[in-house]
Scaffold this motif. Structure first.
Motif, PDB file in Angstrom:
ATOM      1  N   UNK A  58       0.859  -1.191   0.000  1.00 54.41           N
ATOM      2  CA  UNK A  58       0.000   0.000   0.000  1.00 54.41           C
ATOM      3  C   UNK A  58       0.891   1.236   0.000  1.00 54.41           C
ATOM      4  N   UNK A  59       0.649   2.138  -0.937  1.00 46.81           N
ATOM      5  CA  UNK A  59       1.412   3.376  -1.051  1.00 46.81           C
ATOM      6  C   UNK A  59       0.442   4.525  -0.884  1.00 46.81           C
ATOM      7  N   UNK A  60       0.804   5.484  -0.017  1.00 48.12           N
ATOM      8  CA  UNK A  60      -0.073   6.619   0.284  1.00 48.12           C
ATOM      9  C   UNK A  60       0.712   7.920   0.193  1.00 48.12           C
ATOM     10  N   UNK A  61       0.093   8.925  -0.394  1.00 47.99           N
ATOM     11  CA  UNK A  61       0.658  10.275  -0.418  1.00 47.99           C
ATOM     12  C   UNK A  61      -0.040  11.088   0.665  1.00 47.99           C
ATOM     13  N   UNK A  62       0.728  11.603   1.591  1.00 44.12           N
ATOM     14  CA  UNK A  62       0.140  12.428   2.648  1.00 44.12           C
ATOM     15  C   UNK A  62       0.638  13.858   2.500  1.00 44.12           C
ATOM     16  N   UNK A  73      -5.358   9.371  -2.899  1.00 44.32           N
ATOM     17  CA  UNK A  73      -4.164   9.580  -2.064  1.00 44.32           C
ATOM     18  C   UNK A  73      -3.465   8.272  -1.722  1.00 44.32           C
ATOM     19  N   UNK A  74      -4.143   7.131  -1.915  1.00 50.86           N
ATOM     20  CA  UNK A  74      -3.541   5.848  -1.594  1.00 50.86           C
ATOM     21  C   UNK A  74      -3.963   4.784  -2.585  1.00 50.86           C
ATOM     22  N   UNK A  85       8.167  -1.690  -8.015  1.00 50.84           N
ATOM     23  CA  UNK A  85       6.984  -0.879  -8.270  1.00 50.84           C
ATOM     24  C   UNK A  85       7.459   0.446  -8.851  1.00 50.84           C
ATOM     25  N   UNK A  86       6.803   0.910  -9.886  1.00 52.44           N
ATOM     26  CA  UNK A  86       7.087   2.218 -10.465  1.00 52.44           C
ATOM     27  C   UNK A  86       5.856   3.096 -10.242  1.00 52.44           C
ATOM     28  N   UNK A  87       6.066   4.261  -9.607  1.00 52.36           N
ATOM     29  CA  UNK A  87       4.957   5.125  -9.211  1.00 52.36           C
ATOM     30  C   UNK A  87       5.168   6.530  -9.761  1.00 52.36           C
ATOM     31  N   UNK A  88       4.410   6.937 -10.783  1.00 49.11           N
ATOM     32  CA  UNK A  88       4.508   8.321 -11.251  1.00 49.11           C
ATOM     33  C   UNK A  88       3.632   9.220 -10.378  1.00 49.11           C
ATOM     34  N   UNK A  89       4.233  10.265  -9.821  1.00 42.48           N
ATOM     35  CA  UNK A  89       3.471  11.203  -9.003  1.00 42.48           C
ATOM     36  C   UNK A  89       3.786  12.636  -9.440  1.00 42.48           C
ATOM     37  N   UNK A  90       2.916  13.528  -9.050  1.00 42.76           N
ATOM     38  CA  UNK A  90       3.139  14.952  -9.289  1.00 42.76           C
ATOM     39  C   UNK A  90       3.248  15.632  -7.939  1.00 42.76           C
ATOM     40  N   UNK A 100       5.573  10.274   1.016  1.00 36.03           N
ATOM     41  CA  UNK A 100       5.110   9.055   0.382  1.00 36.03           C
ATOM     42  C   UNK A 100       5.331   7.950   1.411  1.00 36.03           C
ATOM     43  N   UNK A 101       4.248   7.307   1.839  1.00 38.53           N
ATOM     44  CA  UNK A 101       4.332   6.225   2.817  1.00 38.53           C
ATOM     45  C   UNK A 101       4.179   4.896   2.102  1.00 38.53           C
ATOM     46  N   UNK A 102       5.029   3.942   2.448  1.00 41.33           N
ATOM     47  CA  UNK A 102       4.973   2.600   1.892  1.00 41.33           C
ATOM     48  C   UNK A 102       4.659   1.666   3.050  1.00 41.33           C
ATOM     49  N   UNK A 103       3.505   0.983   2.964  1.00 40.24           N
ATOM     50  CA  UNK A 103       3.101   0.074   4.040  1.00 40.24           C
ATOM     51  C   UNK A 103       3.031  -1.338   3.480  1.00 40.24           C
TER      52      UNK A 103
END
Length: 129
Positions: A58-62, A73-74, A85-90, A100-103
């Protein structure tokens, strides 16, 4: 540096003009702060070498930022054969932190991202605070 409890995690962060590789969490699970530009598209690549294909993360942007392809957001990612894992974010438009939280497997890792120039650290000199 001691690894935090739980599976190992390595990160890479890249944008149009910067690249940070081999980012690792400290013993508290927090990675070094990365400076990014306002409204900048960033690619975050995570590698979880001790995990297995099919493990869920689980990946969350806080505190700001967003996934490029949606406004959530998650989200949950499933590891493939390469355990990456490849995660494109702005990034956010406002200066300051967003995380960026990685759970995964009951453990949390934090990648602190800073929009704008990094603030100067206080030197202890009362004239320079």
């Amino acid at each position: 540096m001691a690894w935090p409890p739980g599976p190992r995690l390595f990160a890479e962060v890249s944008s149009a003009n910067k690249r940070f590789i081999n980012i690792r969490p400290n013993n508290a699970g927090i990675m070094p702060r990365i400076a990014v530009g306002a409204n900048e598209q960033i690619e975050v690549n995570l590698q979880l070498p001790e995990n297995s294909k099919g493990d869920r993360v689980f990946v969350e942007l806080t505190d700001g930022g967003k996934f490029v392809d949606d406004a959530n957001r998650g989200r949950i990612f499933t590891l493939g054969d390469d355990r990456k894992i490849s995660i494109p974010i702005q990034s956010d438009h406002r200066p300051g932190y967003f995380n960026l939280l990685v759970r995964q497997a009951g453990h949390t890792r934090t990648l602190p991202l800073w929009v704008g120039p990094l603030p100067e650290l206080a030197t202890g000199d009362p004239d320079n605070l």
